[in-house]
Design an enzyme around this catalytic site. Sequence first.
Site, PDB file in Angstrom:
ATOM      1  N   LYS B  59      41.003  29.611  49.793  1.00 51.06           N
ATOM      2  CA  LYS B  59      40.887  31.001  50.290  1.00 51.06           C
ATOM      3  C   LYS B  59      40.403  30.882  51.724  1.00 51.06           C
ATOM      4  CE  LYS B  59      39.161  31.867  45.541  1.00 51.06           C
ATOM      5  NZ  LYS B  59      38.070  32.085  44.887  1.00 51.06           N
ATOM      6  N   GLN B 103      31.699  32.312  44.285  1.00 46.71           N
ATOM      7  CA  GLN B 103      32.626  31.240  43.662  1.00 46.71           C
ATOM      8  C   GLN B 103      31.830  30.972  42.244  1.00 46.71           C
ATOM      9  OE1 GLN B 103      35.756  30.414  44.759  1.00 46.71           O
ATOM     10  NE2 GLN B 103      35.991  29.565  42.451  1.00 46.71           N
ATOM     11  N   ASP B 126      36.374  40.209  44.941  1.00 46.26           N
ATOM     12  CA  ASP B 126      36.860  39.840  43.691  1.00 46.26           C
ATOM     13  C   ASP B 126      37.042  41.258  42.808  1.00 46.26           C
ATOM     14  OD1 ASP B 126      37.609  37.372  43.238  1.00 46.26           O
ATOM     15  OD2 ASP B 126      35.723  36.604  43.109  1.00 46.26           O
TER      16      ASP B 126
END
Lengths: 288, 288
Positions: B59, B103, B126
């Site tokens: 990322k 994460q 997200d």
Amino acid sequence: MPEENYDSRKIDGRSLSKKLEEQIGKGVDQIQTENGITPGLATILVGADPASRMYVRLKHKACERVGIHAEDHNMPGHTTQEQLIQRIWELNTREDIHGILLQLPLPGHLDEKSAMFAIDPAKDADGFHPYNMGKLLIGEEGLVPCTPKGVIRALEEYNIPIQGKHAVVVGHSNVVGKPMAAMLINRNATVSVCHVFTDDLKKYTPDADILVVGTGVKHLIKADMVKEGAVIFDVGITEENGKVYGDVDFDNVVKKALLITPVPGGVGPMTIAILMEHVLMAARNSIL
Amino acid sequence: MPEENYDSRKIDGRSLSKKLEEQIGKGVDQIQTENGITPGLATILVGADPASRMYVRLKHKACERVGIHAEDHNMPGHTTQEQLIQRIWELNTREDIHGILLQLPLPGHLDEKSAMFAIDPAKDADGFHPYNMGKLLIGEEGLVPCTPKGVIRALEEYNIPIQGKHAVVVGHSNVVGKPMAAMLINRNATVSVCHVFTDDLKKYTPDADILVVGTGVKHLIKADMVKEGAVIFDVGITEENGKVYGDVDFDNVVKKALLITPVPGGVGPMTIAILMEHVLMAARNSIL
């Protein structure tokens, strides 16, 4: 030979809701006794649409039955968006109001979405706020749309298993179809969502163990479109010459169904009972 | 006779994501020039799980490619819930950080849900926050889960119609299956959601015009389970002896598919490109 009587196949929403309201009434008594709190619902109705007034009245009557304090905020039809939002904010801050219900539809000059989004999610008795819809989608069901929740409650009351069954939902509205599908998925049904853009509805409905129909198309579902032994919830309502019709051709479909809701007297009363349950739930959450 | 070459049926996630990243890079340049803002992403990684570290690194590399400022908040494995939430709150208030990515999975002693819920929905890169999931469910898609959004983007890039098509989603996770189903319903597909509790998967998948599979079961989908001409997205990943496998038996299924994503190199790169798009989107929204 006398005609067969299918009454035992009818899901009696009125008696189910009565039973549910009795439980809610006990819960209301309890929170009053133990915590000194009377659950409170504020309904907001903008304008004087007769159908909306009737729905609001039905909700207030239910509040009376279960002991919930109900307030009627009837605002004039020329209410501005700012005035409406202002009223919602006031109700958001009031400690004696645990549930806020904005009766839809609003008059055309008002923005329903931003008004709905203004309701404190903790007081969102209708379960339409995105925060509550999102919790529903991820399987954390709290305040959720009342009609699909009523369907789930009825399935539970009749001990109909959901997991592994094929549930077909006809209609993909935000009020019924989509939250209904999410609730069924959360309970591990295989779920097919059909709607006005579905190519061939008959390809899907005859395989449904559980069929939920909410389209507003009178008698859309005929007997040849359902499986023998299906459990069927008719969420549609069409008025014609003072008579109401569901989305399911009840008289013929009942002959194949294991269980089926009539219109009226099916999911309608359950929806209102769930609303009462939500106000009690919100009141309970307010003391956590 | 030489073996037929099916390369043209492969949805090349790498080149699709390259194209998307070029567009995002231009958007980043524009917001820098016109508004003096550099979009910023903060990733939070608790502990040192190798796979998680690799995902975070991928990322950050993508951020570099498109010109997004990336910050690596690597917190020790013994971080407490309070410390994690504190860090999220700090990032919520920082004007130079537009996206926050936590994460997953977190170490077992931490509560993922309450941490995710603490992220400002406006910075929820997200798309997992209930507020954003709820907006998705009611058809107001903003920041949404990246993997299903990548599938939608690929369908658009290949001009595959969605409305009226039968889409079958296998898997009902919060990260892929449920948001994927919601996006397809919003685009008027008829959608069937299958999963581990589905009685007979073969009853559903062979009818799919669009098939999205995300179960983590290696080669669950065989050639006899798909329709000739289906468009297939394989979101599964299983590692075995250093090799990765998808949920679809690619070598055989490709012979029937119109289009199909490989594993690796399919939906993976698209997911990361969509994440970049979200950071840019959040930065744009911050100046409204």
